[in-house]
Design an enzyme around this catalytic site. Structure first.
Site, PDB file in Angstrom:
ATOM      1  N   ASN A   8       0.874  -1.184   0.000  1.00 15.78           N
ATOM      2  CA  ASN A   8       0.000   0.000   0.000  1.00 15.78           C
ATOM      3  C   ASN A   8       0.907   1.228   0.000  1.00 15.78           C
ATOM      4  O   ASN A   8       1.508   1.553   1.023  1.00 15.78           O
ATOM      5  CB  ASN A   8      -0.890  -0.025   1.249  1.00 15.78           C
ATOM      6  CG  ASN A   8      -1.726   1.239   1.379  1.00 15.78           C
ATOM      7  OD1 ASN A   8      -1.754   2.074   0.470  1.00 15.78           O
ATOM      8  ND2 ASN A   8      -2.405   1.383   2.512  1.00 15.78           N
ATOM      9  N   LYS A  10       0.074   4.234  -0.168  1.00 15.34           N
ATOM     10  CA  LYS A  10      -0.552   5.416   0.441  1.00 15.34           C
ATOM     11  C   LYS A  10      -0.310   6.621  -0.475  1.00 15.34           C
ATOM     12  O   LYS A  10      -0.334   6.479  -1.689  1.00 15.34           O
ATOM     13  CB  LYS A  10      -0.034   5.619   1.869  1.00 15.34           C
ATOM     14  CG  LYS A  10      -0.197   4.341   2.702  1.00 15.34           C
ATOM     15  CD  LYS A  10       0.005   4.532   4.162  1.00 15.34           C
ATOM     16  CE  LYS A  10      -0.218   3.194   4.883  1.00 15.34           C
ATOM     17  NZ  LYS A  10      -0.143   3.303   6.325  1.00 15.34           N
ATOM     18  N   HIS A  91      -9.584   1.358   5.034  1.00 13.70           N
ATOM     19  CA  HIS A  91      -8.307   1.520   5.752  1.00 13.70           C
ATOM     20  C   HIS A  91      -8.528   2.493   6.908  1.00 13.70           C
ATOM     21  O   HIS A  91      -9.319   3.430   6.794  1.00 13.70           O
ATOM     22  CB  HIS A  91      -7.236   2.054   4.789  1.00 13.70           C
ATOM     23  CG  HIS A  91      -5.862   1.991   5.370  1.00 13.70           C
ATOM     24  ND1 HIS A  91      -5.428   2.901   6.306  1.00 13.70           N
ATOM     25  CD2 HIS A  91      -4.838   1.116   5.170  1.00 13.70           C
ATOM     26  CE1 HIS A  91      -4.183   2.585   6.656  1.00 13.70           C
ATOM     27  NE2 HIS A  91      -3.807   1.511   5.975  1.00 13.70           N
ATOM     28  N   GLU A  93      -6.895   4.857   7.913  1.00 17.94           N
ATOM     29  CA  GLU A  93      -6.643   6.269   7.546  1.00 17.94           C
ATOM     30  C   GLU A  93      -7.847   6.859   6.819  1.00 17.94           C
ATOM     31  O   GLU A  93      -8.101   8.066   6.921  1.00 17.94           O
ATOM     32  CB  GLU A  93      -5.353   6.356   6.712  1.00 17.94           C
ATOM     33  CG  GLU A  93      -4.124   6.117   7.598  1.00 17.94           C
ATOM     34  CD  GLU A  93      -2.918   5.527   6.893  1.00 17.94           C
ATOM     35  OE1 GLU A  93      -2.874   5.531   5.651  1.00 17.94           O
ATOM     36  OE2 GLU A  93      -2.013   5.041   7.600  1.00 17.94           O
ATOM     37  N   GLU A 158      -5.440  -4.791  10.593  1.00 18.90           N
ATOM     38  CA  GLU A 158      -4.407  -3.775  10.819  1.00 18.90           C
ATOM     39  C   GLU A 158      -4.702  -3.031  12.118  1.00 18.90           C
ATOM     40  O   GLU A 158      -5.494  -2.078  12.125  1.00 18.90           O
ATOM     41  CB  GLU A 158      -4.402  -2.759   9.670  1.00 18.90           C
ATOM     42  CG  GLU A 158      -4.077  -3.357   8.323  1.00 18.90           C
ATOM     43  CD  GLU A 158      -3.475  -2.323   7.374  1.00 18.90           C
ATOM     44  OE1 GLU A 158      -2.398  -2.599   6.841  1.00 18.90           O
ATOM     45  OE2 GLU A 158      -4.055  -1.244   7.190  1.00 18.90           O
ATOM     46  N   GLY A 164       2.634   2.292  10.937  1.00 18.03           N
ATOM     47  CA  GLY A 164       3.640   3.346  10.831  1.00 18.03           C
ATOM     48  C   GLY A 164       4.380   3.647  12.121  1.00 18.03           C
ATOM     49  O   GLY A 164       5.063   4.660  12.229  1.00 18.03           O
ATOM     50  N   SER A 203       3.389  -2.140  10.373  1.00 17.13           N
ATOM     51  CA  SER A 203       4.833  -2.228  10.623  1.00 17.13           C
ATOM     52  C   SER A 203       5.455  -3.559  10.221  1.00 17.13           C
ATOM     53  O   SER A 203       6.368  -4.053  10.889  1.00 17.13           O
ATOM     54  CB  SER A 203       5.152  -1.897  12.088  1.00 17.13           C
ATOM     55  OG  SER A 203       4.786  -0.555  12.387  1.00 17.13           O
TER      56      SER A 203
HETATM   57  P1  13P Z   1       3.045   0.436   7.704  1.00 12.69           P
HETATM   58  O1  13P Z   1       3.540  -0.859   7.098  1.00 12.69           O
HETATM   59  O2  13P Z   1       3.773   1.646   7.211  1.00 12.69           O
HETATM   60  O3  13P Z   1       2.947   0.326   9.193  1.00 12.69           O
HETATM   61  O4  13P Z   1       1.530   0.640   7.166  1.00 12.69           O
HETATM   62  C1  13P Z   1       0.645  -0.413   7.269  1.00 12.69           C
HETATM   63  C2  13P Z   1      -0.573  -0.066   6.516  1.00 12.69           C
HETATM   64  O5  13P Z   1      -1.320   0.827   6.878  1.00 12.69           O
HETATM   65  C3  13P Z   1      -0.835  -0.807   5.268  1.00 12.69           C
HETATM   66  O6  13P Z   1      -2.122  -0.568   4.783  1.00 12.69           O
END
Ligand code: 13P
Length: 243
Positions: A8, A10, A91, A93, A158, A164, A203
């Site tokens: 992803n 982002k 997600h 976010e 997640e 992150g 992560s």
């Molecule tokens: P990270 O791997 O940067 O922690 O992000 C995970 C994520 O949100 C994947 O959709």
């Protein structure tokens, strides 16, 4: 079950990155399915660059209707036309930054499936919810209300506090949550619930991937930051067990 390693991106990445990145990830090991979800604007370029490879392409969101007066939104059939086969939905976010409720996620997933896309529905608890012992309840509720009736996609667990942050849940907690999700999928979909990949995200890095991907009912990874570097994504793919 063949594991899915999904990147992803982002809101990262530029046109200039696509050629070298796609060239490099074509070296991915054959025992996993690789999927890259770049920003909308890069989909078409990725589709061209990945033509002829077995690497799948996904988007990071879609609208719940196939077209309409929705400034700034992208419809699922447009994603399919651009070469996407998958779409990440719900997600954390999106849930946090755009106020997406379970009902919105469900409507988007229905639209995705109607357009022939495979939805990847994200669920996961916040840190306070885990500390209050509510993680299982939160995830079960998200699943119950975010999945369409005839769901034929992928689920990604997640935990919000692991995204992150460099922190990951204890292995026992990942195992317990994936078992909960599997049970909920079977209760909901019968035997079909058995064959849905349940990805872990939050992560995932080259140095913890082997440990996380070996856990029972972990059907792959949804990788954020580490997916931006082809060599890290390849290392994560190489760490996936052959099963
Ligand atoms: P990270 O791997 O940067 O922690 O992000 C995970 C994520 O949100 C994947 O959709």
């Amino acid at each position: 079950m063949r594991q899915i390693i999904a990147g992803n991106w982002k809101m990262y990445g530029r046109l200039a990155d696509v050629a070298a990145y796609t060239g490099a990830i074509k070296a991915a090991p054959a025992h996993v399915s690789l999927l890259i979800c770049p920003p909308f604007i890069l989909l078409d370029r990725f589709a061209t660059a990945l033509k002829g490879s077995s690497i799948a392409l996904g988007a990071q969101d879609c609208h719940a209707t196939p077209d309409g007066a929705h400034t700034g939104d992208i419809a699922a059939p447009m994603l399919a036309e651009a070469g996407a086969t998958h779409v990440i939905l719900g997600h954390s976010e999106r849930r946090e930054n755009h106020g997406e409720t379970n009902a919105v996620v469900k409507a988007k997933a229905e639209a995705a499936q109607t357009a022939g896309l495979i939805p990847i529905i994200c669920v996961g608890e916040a840190e306070a919810e885990r500390n209050a012992g509510e993680a299982g309840h939160v995830v079960r509720t998200q699943l119950a209300h975010s999945l369409p009736e005839n769901f034929t996609g992928i689920v990604a667990y997640e935990p919000v506090w692991a995204i992150g942050t460099g922190r990951t849940p204890a292995e026992a907690d990942v195992t317990a949550m994936h078992a909960e999700i599997r049970a909920a999928l079977i209760a909901r979909l019968g035997a079909d619930g058995q064959s849905i990949n349940i990805l872990y995200g939050g992560s995932v890095k080259p140095d913890n991937a082997a440990r996380l991907l070996a856990l029972p009912e972990v059907g792959g990874a949804l990788v954020g930051g580490a997916s931006l570097k082809a060599e890290d994504l390849l290392a994560i793919a190489a760490a996936a067990p052959r099963r």
